[in-house]
Scaffold this motif. Sequence first.
Motif, PDB file in Angstrom:
ATOM      1  N   THR A   1     -18.576 -11.748   0.154  1.00  0.00           N
ATOM      2  CA  THR A   1     -18.056 -12.859  -0.640  1.00  0.00           C
ATOM      3  C   THR A   1     -18.018 -12.384  -2.084  1.00  0.00           C
ATOM      4  O   THR A   1     -18.454 -11.280  -2.393  1.00  0.00           O
ATOM      5  N   GLU A   2     -17.512 -13.197  -2.967  1.00  0.00           N
ATOM      6  CA  GLU A   2     -17.490 -12.800  -4.374  1.00  0.00           C
ATOM      7  C   GLU A   2     -18.877 -12.774  -4.989  1.00  0.00           C
ATOM      8  O   GLU A   2     -19.092 -12.150  -6.033  1.00  0.00           O
ATOM      9  N   THR A   3     -19.855 -13.437  -4.337  1.00  0.00           N
ATOM     10  CA  THR A   3     -21.209 -13.481  -4.879  1.00  0.00           C
ATOM     11  C   THR A   3     -22.048 -12.340  -4.323  1.00  0.00           C
ATOM     12  O   THR A   3     -22.384 -11.394  -5.034  1.00  0.00           O
TER      13      THR A   3
ATOM     14  N   GLY B   1     -14.556 -20.507  -4.789  1.00  0.00           N
ATOM     15  CA  GLY B   1     -15.329 -19.884  -5.850  1.00  0.00           C
ATOM     16  C   GLY B   1     -16.819 -20.017  -5.631  1.00  0.00           C
ATOM     17  O   GLY B   1     -17.270 -20.557  -4.613  1.00  0.00           O
TER      18      GLY B   1
ATOM     19  N   SER C   1     -14.192 -17.329  -2.481  1.00  0.00           N
ATOM     20  CA  SER C   1     -12.870 -16.884  -2.937  1.00  0.00           C
ATOM     21  C   SER C   1     -12.531 -15.466  -2.506  1.00  0.00           C
ATOM     22  O   SER C   1     -11.377 -15.059  -2.619  1.00  0.00           O
ATOM     23  N   HIS C   2     -13.503 -14.699  -2.031  1.00  0.00           N
ATOM     24  CA  HIS C   2     -13.219 -13.309  -1.657  1.00  0.00           C
ATOM     25  C   HIS C   2     -12.148 -13.286  -0.559  1.00  0.00           C
ATOM     26  O   HIS C   2     -12.247 -14.027   0.428  1.00  0.00           O
TER      27      HIS C   2
ATOM     28  N   THR D   1     -24.977  -6.434  -2.556  1.00  0.00           N
ATOM     29  CA  THR D   1     -23.673  -6.627  -3.200  1.00  0.00           C
ATOM     30  C   THR D   1     -22.679  -5.542  -2.805  1.00  0.00           C
ATOM     31  O   THR D   1     -21.570  -5.502  -3.333  1.00  0.00           O
TER      32      THR D   1
ATOM     33  N   CYS E   1     -19.238  -6.732  -4.770  1.00  0.00           N
ATOM     34  CA  CYS E   1     -19.028  -8.158  -5.057  1.00  0.00           C
ATOM     35  C   CYS E   1     -18.715  -8.364  -6.532  1.00  0.00           C
ATOM     36  O   CYS E   1     -19.375  -7.798  -7.405  1.00  0.00           O
ATOM     37  N   GLU E   2     -17.740  -9.203  -6.806  1.00  0.00           N
ATOM     38  CA  GLU E   2     -17.249  -9.375  -8.174  1.00  0.00           C
ATOM     39  C   GLU E   2     -18.224 -10.145  -9.055  1.00  0.00           C
ATOM     40  O   GLU E   2     -18.410  -9.812 -10.229  1.00  0.00           O
ATOM     41  N   VAL E   3     -18.848 -11.195  -8.528  1.00  0.00           N
ATOM     42  CA  VAL E   3     -19.775 -12.000  -9.327  1.00  0.00           C
ATOM     43  C   VAL E   3     -21.156 -11.359  -9.314  1.00  0.00           C
ATOM     44  O   VAL E   3     -21.785 -11.182 -10.359  1.00  0.00           O
TER      45      VAL E   3
ATOM     46  N   SER F   1     -24.302 -18.128  -5.494  1.00  0.00           N
ATOM     47  CA  SER F   1     -23.542 -19.253  -6.036  1.00  0.00           C
ATOM     48  C   SER F   1     -24.411 -20.250  -6.795  1.00  0.00           C
ATOM     49  O   SER F   1     -25.601 -20.399  -6.540  1.00  0.00           O
TER      50      SER F   1
ATOM     51  N   ARG G   1     -23.231  -8.863 -12.476  1.00  0.00           N
ATOM     52  CA  ARG G   1     -22.548  -8.042 -11.476  1.00  0.00           C
ATOM     53  C   ARG G   1     -23.357  -6.795 -11.125  1.00  0.00           C
ATOM     54  O   ARG G   1     -23.329  -6.325  -9.993  1.00  0.00           O
TER      55      ARG G   1
END
Length: 331
Positions: free
Chosen positions: A30-32, A91, A120-121, A153, A175-177, A181, A285
């Motif tokens: 995921t983005e997290t 998100g 959002s990934h 990550t 992972c971007e973030v 969350s 990150r």
Amino acid sequence: MASNPRPADAQAIDEAARRLADGELVAFPTETVYGLGADAASERAVAAVYRLKGRPSDHPLIVHVLDAAQAAWWAHWPTRAQRLAEAFWPGPLTLILPRRDAAPAFACGGQASIGLRAPSHPVARALLAAFAARGGHGVAAPSANRFGRVSPTRAGHVIDDLGDDAPLVLDGGPCEVGVESTIVDLTRDRPVLLRPGGITTAQLEAVLGERVLARDAAAPRASGTLDAHYAPVTPIELVDRGEIDARIAQLRARGERVALWARAGAGSAADVSLAMPADPELAARSLYDALRALDRSHCRRIVVERVPDDGAWHAVADRLRRAATGSSSRT
């Protein structure tokens, strides 16, 4: 048995969706952070997540969904939830909501509430869509690591942590973030922040038009909110910037090798050091990557520069504080 992570192409995603529908576990990005996923409507599959992680059975999981329509299958959907979903979904925002009586409670840790998030990934969304096409309603997915340890990550982190117990791991890159969350409780009269993350309190308040309160004793249990969490094996301590050099000197005088994560210009006497980005989003990150690297450095102690516990730094400060508590509880 564990295998190397698989590139998250269409074939791998379809296989992962099939495995979820069959009650198996799948790790996915995921983005997290990377999640350890199971069919949230399957008691057997959710129990396997708890067992593999070594997670307490009363510690709830977050159910990942495609959108607000799928979320409403699980929970009552108030106006506040709709506003936040329109602003931040997909998100890094989890909403704690009253679970519908007919919705499965296996991921809820014995509570009447449920945590829901639309990631959002693109790999996560493709997996959720493929699972929905097979009749799935959502994927329960805590971080894909042993309970209480540093979150993954990267796909390789999942294999590092779970070893031969690792399920199919979809590799979607870093992972971007990089931190879990933001969690907001919407089960009471006022919104309450249960865990800081990639969405700040100021952003939440701007959308809701009201103050978001701090977590209190009446708050429901939620993922990643225990005092001790996210901890490396090596003891970690947080030190104010102006005291870093003196603390490293004390530790080295005791014969301890010291690893350091700090912004530039501090701790030149550390045995191993990594630079902490000055930007809070970049620091978030790189946080878990840095902790993992320093944990492998064969040092006796990890010293981390204390960061501000407000605004954009809130999530990083929260994770570091819990990591320090978790490592000290094992020393």
